[in-house]
Design a protein around this motif. Structure first.
Motif, PDB file in Angstrom:
ATOM      1  N   GLY A 408       0.934  -1.341   0.047  1.00 58.05           N
ATOM      2  CA  GLY A 408       0.048   0.026   0.112  1.00 58.05           C
ATOM      3  C   GLY A 408       0.776   1.275  -0.140  1.00 58.05           C
ATOM      4  N   GLU A 409       0.295   2.317   0.593  1.00 60.49           N
ATOM      5  CA  GLU A 409       1.259   3.358   0.580  1.00 60.49           C
ATOM      6  C   GLU A 409       1.475   3.729   2.042  1.00 60.49           C
ATOM      7  OE1 GLU A 409       0.402   6.904  -1.696  1.00 60.49           O
ATOM      8  OE2 GLU A 409      -0.161   5.338  -3.611  1.00 60.49           O
ATOM      9  N   ARG A 410       1.800   2.685   2.766  1.00 58.97           N
ATOM     10  CA  ARG A 410       2.099   2.936   4.271  1.00 58.97           C
ATOM     11  C   ARG A 410       3.435   2.513   4.407  1.00 58.97           C
ATOM     12  NH1 ARG A 410      -1.658   4.541   7.825  1.00 58.97           N
ATOM     13  NH2 ARG A 410      -0.386   3.683   9.582  1.00 58.97           N
ATOM     14  N   PHE A 411       4.542   2.981   5.171  1.00 55.66           N
ATOM     15  CA  PHE A 411       5.917   2.497   5.309  1.00 55.66           C
ATOM     16  C   PHE A 411       5.771   1.254   6.421  1.00 55.66           C
ATOM     17  CE2 PHE A 411       6.975   7.118   4.328  1.00 55.66           C
ATOM     18  CZ  PHE A 411       8.163   6.677   3.561  1.00 55.66           C
ATOM     19  N   SER A 412       6.723   0.422   6.347  1.00 59.50           N
ATOM     20  CA  SER A 412       6.751  -0.817   6.726  1.00 59.50           C
ATOM     21  C   SER A 412       7.402  -0.302   8.202  1.00 59.50           C
ATOM     22  CB  SER A 412       7.407  -1.931   6.402  1.00 59.50           C
ATOM     23  OG  SER A 412       7.070  -2.338   5.578  1.00 59.50           O
ATOM     24  N   TYR A 413       7.560  -1.186   9.287  1.00 64.87           N
ATOM     25  CA  TYR A 413       8.271  -0.696  10.500  1.00 64.87           C
ATOM     26  C   TYR A 413       9.669  -0.378  10.054  1.00 64.87           C
ATOM     27  CZ  TYR A 413      10.705  -1.559  14.952  1.00 64.87           C
ATOM     28  OH  TYR A 413      11.416  -1.483  16.183  1.00 64.87           O
ATOM     29  N   ALA A 414      10.215   0.938  10.923  1.00 74.08           N
ATOM     30  CA  ALA A 414      11.249   1.530  10.536  1.00 74.08           C
ATOM     31  C   ALA A 414      12.533   1.005  11.362  1.00 74.08           C
ATOM     32  CB  ALA A 414      11.032   2.866  10.603  1.00 74.08           C
ATOM     33  N   SER A 415      13.724   0.790  10.520  1.00 75.90           N
ATOM     34  CA  SER A 415      14.879   0.668  10.925  1.00 75.90           C
ATOM     35  C   SER A 415      15.632   1.966  11.290  1.00 75.90           C
ATOM     36  CB  SER A 415      15.721  -0.155   9.998  1.00 75.90           C
ATOM     37  OG  SER A 415      17.097  -0.464  10.718  1.00 75.90           O
ATOM     38  N   ASP A 416      15.682   2.161  12.536  1.00 75.90           N
ATOM     39  CA  ASP A 416      16.379   3.739  12.862  1.00 75.90           C
ATOM     40  C   ASP A 416      17.729   3.823  12.977  1.00 75.90           C
ATOM     41  OD1 ASP A 416      16.272   6.139  14.113  1.00 75.90           O
ATOM     42  OD2 ASP A 416      14.398   6.044  14.150  1.00 75.90           O
ATOM     43  N   CYS A 417      18.155   4.879  12.483  1.00 75.02           N
ATOM     44  CA  CYS A 417      19.623   5.176  12.709  1.00 75.02           C
ATOM     45  C   CYS A 417      20.124   5.591  13.971  1.00 75.02           C
ATOM     46  CB  CYS A 417      20.213   6.475  11.697  1.00 75.02           C
ATOM     47  SG  CYS A 417      19.568   7.997  11.934  1.00 75.02           S
ATOM     48  N   ALA A 418      19.328   5.674  14.934  1.00 66.51           N
ATOM     49  CA  ALA A 418      19.669   6.190  16.189  1.00 66.51           C
ATOM     50  C   ALA A 418      20.295   5.051  17.129  1.00 66.51           C
ATOM     51  CB  ALA A 418      18.241   6.448  17.136  1.00 66.51           C
ATOM     52  N   GLY A 419      21.465   5.382  17.650  1.00 62.48           N
ATOM     53  CA  GLY A 419      22.339   4.259  18.257  1.00 62.48           C
ATOM     54  C   GLY A 419      21.766   4.076  19.687  1.00 62.48           C
ATOM     55  N   PHE A 420      22.107   3.040  20.213  1.00 61.09           N
ATOM     56  CA  PHE A 420      21.750   2.802  21.492  1.00 61.09           C
ATOM     57  C   PHE A 420      22.470   3.271  22.485  1.00 61.09           C
ATOM     58  CE2 PHE A 420      21.403   0.008  25.248  1.00 61.09           C
ATOM     59  CZ  PHE A 420      20.109   0.208  25.648  1.00 61.09           C
ATOM     60  N   PHE A 421      23.749   3.342  22.265  1.00 61.68           N
ATOM     61  CA  PHE A 421      24.760   3.949  23.257  1.00 61.68           C
ATOM     62  C   PHE A 421      25.104   5.559  22.874  1.00 61.68           C
ATOM     63  CE2 PHE A 421      25.646  -0.756  23.347  1.00 61.68           C
ATOM     64  CZ  PHE A 421      25.579  -0.887  24.912  1.00 61.68           C
ATOM     65  N   SER A 422      24.657   6.289  23.974  1.00 61.98           N
ATOM     66  CA  SER A 422      24.942   7.569  23.791  1.00 61.98           C
ATOM     67  C   SER A 422      26.326   8.036  24.422  1.00 61.98           C
ATOM     68  CB  SER A 422      23.923   8.402  24.527  1.00 61.98           C
ATOM     69  OG  SER A 422      24.035   8.194  26.116  1.00 61.98           O
ATOM     70  N   PRO A 423      26.844   9.111  24.083  1.00 65.66           N
ATOM     71  CA  PRO A 423      28.161   9.500  24.734  1.00 65.66           C
ATOM     72  C   PRO A 423      28.206   9.461  26.281  1.00 65.66           C
ATOM     73  CG  PRO A 423      27.738  10.966  22.839  1.00 65.66           C
ATOM     74  CD  PRO A 423      26.658  10.149  23.143  1.00 65.66           C
ATOM     75  N   GLY A 424      27.057   9.593  26.943  1.00 63.60           N
ATOM     76  CA  GLY A 424      27.166   9.516  28.373  1.00 63.60           C
ATOM     77  C   GLY A 424      27.150   8.120  28.862  1.00 63.60           C
ATOM     78  N   ILE A 425      26.355   7.080  28.109  1.00 65.44           N
ATOM     79  CA  ILE A 425      26.458   5.821  28.567  1.00 65.44           C
ATOM     80  C   ILE A 425      27.841   5.281  28.270  1.00 65.44           C
ATOM     81  CG2 ILE A 425      25.760   3.554  27.764  1.00 65.44           C
ATOM     82  CD1 ILE A 425      23.005   4.968  27.234  1.00 65.44           C
TER      83      ILE A 425
END
Length: 469
Positions: A408-425
């Motif tokens: 259809g015209e809807r996106f599937s589940y998104a693979s996000d570019c956000a990293g799990f580990f932040s600099p603080g972690i």
């Protein structure tokens, strides 16, 4: 907690009078309010209670984020003014927000530390009460005039001394406006001290009415909020978005670009799509999304390769085409297909500028999403120009694309570019590992200590110890 307890005790009303928005004086007030359009977006709480029963129906629409309009407010006030006591008290503070009840109220049963002890006690004892957490500023600004119209009585500004001298009659309407003190000097006092002082005034006024056995309906509100919500969604930059970051609620939603042959094949969307040539920026968002006649000539799709071509006739004085080239491959290690945006090409005046975008990748059954995709280092460099320096620059905000397994015209589940580990972690983990290493080394040294097992006897020959291992 106070709002929930009060809302649970309200009951249904039976009659309604003319709505607030139907009053003849409303157009005049609207003209005056137009000059304060920016303030009209503010909200303040409104607390109502009465000595009579069955005045209000439960506020079914006061869920989180709901803002009570002037029309809705009139439906709450009309039954109380028509069926309830004719003596109305309006406690008006300079500043108040619903967050003040959370910050300074007696939550979790800690009544001793509450700045609203008298107000909470009044709500607990009142037969009818209603708490509206967020009321539109415009509705509150016209509240005094509305009450005057409904009661047929002019507002009387009173203080404690004046109130004790008044002789209120239960059958005659009276509108008492009580400006809570200490608000003008609130900058010299802590917020809790200001609220506590105002609560003391409320308690003294109610005690005076109770001693005279005068029925009443009371309302507490403010001229403006004491706290202003801040949108922190875009505070932190970076190539991706933070895990708990939410997009701005005021952002406009555009339909995605869809390439179709026999069915939708490629979907592309961005909250903002901007391009620069020679330092001159152009916003292509409105020319790309929601446009019926968008030129997609040159687009192509099959199971392994997909091209999405966006052509603009007059961009920087010439025709420019942006071509997204995606590939779909099977990897035996993961036993699944993965897609990659291999490159983004810009065709203009017979020349081609290419950007490597191999970091834009994900499983083929998913779409790819990233808060920022651009070609400069300000917020990341997911687009790397093949020639340095490049006259072209690209920025996509809230970027999302899918070229395979589109339904259809809807996106599937998104693979996000956000990293799990932040600099603080990472800093916390490295510091913890370093301290654990020091602790382990010290413990090993302590366990390795050995004591003497032979001692000198003064009656026998002297023991000669050459080395202790």
């Amino acid at each position: 907690m106070m709002a929930a307890a009060a809302a649970a005790r309200v009951r249904a009303g039976t009659r309604r009078g003319p709505a607030l928005w139907q009053m003849p004086w409303l157009p005049l007030v609207a003209v005056a309010a137009a000059s304060a359009a920016s303030a009209a977006e503010q909200q303040v709480p409104l607390v109502l209670w009465s000595s009579d029963r069955n005045l209000w129906a439960p506020a079914a629409n006061t869920h989180e984020g709901h803002i009570t309009s002037d029309r809705q407010l009139s439906t709450y006030l009309d039954p109380a003014l028509e069926l309830g006591p004719r003596n109305v008290l309006l406690f008006l503070q300079d500043k108040l927000s619903v967050e003040d009840f959370t910050a300074y109220g007696g939550v979790f049963g800690n009544k001793q530390d509450s700045a609203f002890s008298n107000l909470e006690n009044a709500l607990d004892l009142a037969p009818s009460s209603l708490v509206l957490p967020a009321v539109d500023w415009y509705a509150v600004s016209t509240l005094t005039t509305y009450l005057q119209e409904k009661l047929g009585a002019s507002p009387l500004h009173v203080d404690l001394a004046t109130l004790r001298e008044l002789k209120l009659n239960a059958s005659l309407p009276a509108l008492l406006l009580i400006r809570l003190p200490y608000t003008a000097s609130s900058g010299l006092m802590a917020p809790k001290e200001v609220l506590t002082a105002n609560d003391e005034v409320i308690g003294q006024v109610l005690s005076t009415l109770k001693s005279e056995e005068v029925p009443y309906t009371a309302a507490l509100t403010a001229v403006r909020p004491s706290r202003v919500a801040r949108d922190v969604a875009m505070v932190a930059g970076g190539p991706g978005r933070q895990l708990l970051q939410r997009p701005s609620a005021s952002a406009a939603i555009h339909p995605p670009v869809s390439y179709n042959d026999t069915a939708p094949r490629i979907l592309f969307w961005a909250q903002n799509f901007s391009v620069a040539y020679g330092g001159r920026w152009e916003d292509l968002t409105s020319l790309t999304f929601g446009v019926q006649d968008l030129n997609l000539t040159g687009s192509f799709w099959n199971d392994s390769v997909a091209w999405l071509a966006l052509t603009y006739d007059q961009l920087f004085g010439t025709m420019v085409t942006f071509k997204f080239i995606l590939a779909n491959r099977f990897y035996q290690v993961s036993a699944r297909h993965w897609f990659t945006l291999e490159r983004l090409e810009i065709h203009s005046n017979g020349s081609v500028a290419s950007f490597n975008a191999s970091q834009v990748t994900g499983p083929s059954i998913y779409s790819f999403h990233c808060e920022y995709v651009n070609s400069h280092n300000k917020n990341g460099d997911l687009l790397v120009p093949s020639t340095q320096p490049s006259l072209w620059q690209l920025t996509f905000q809230d970027f999302q694309i899918q070229a395979f397994n589109v339904t259809g015209e809807r996106f599937s589940y998104a693979s996000d570019c956000a990293g799990f580990f932040s600099p603080g972690i990472w800093m916390g983990l490295l510091t913890s590992l370093f301290m654990l290493f020091i602790f382990t080394y010290g413990l090993h040294m302590i366990l390795g200590l050995k004591t003497m097992d032979r001692f000198d006897d003064h009656k026998g020959p002297t023991i000669a110890l050459t080395q202790i291992v």
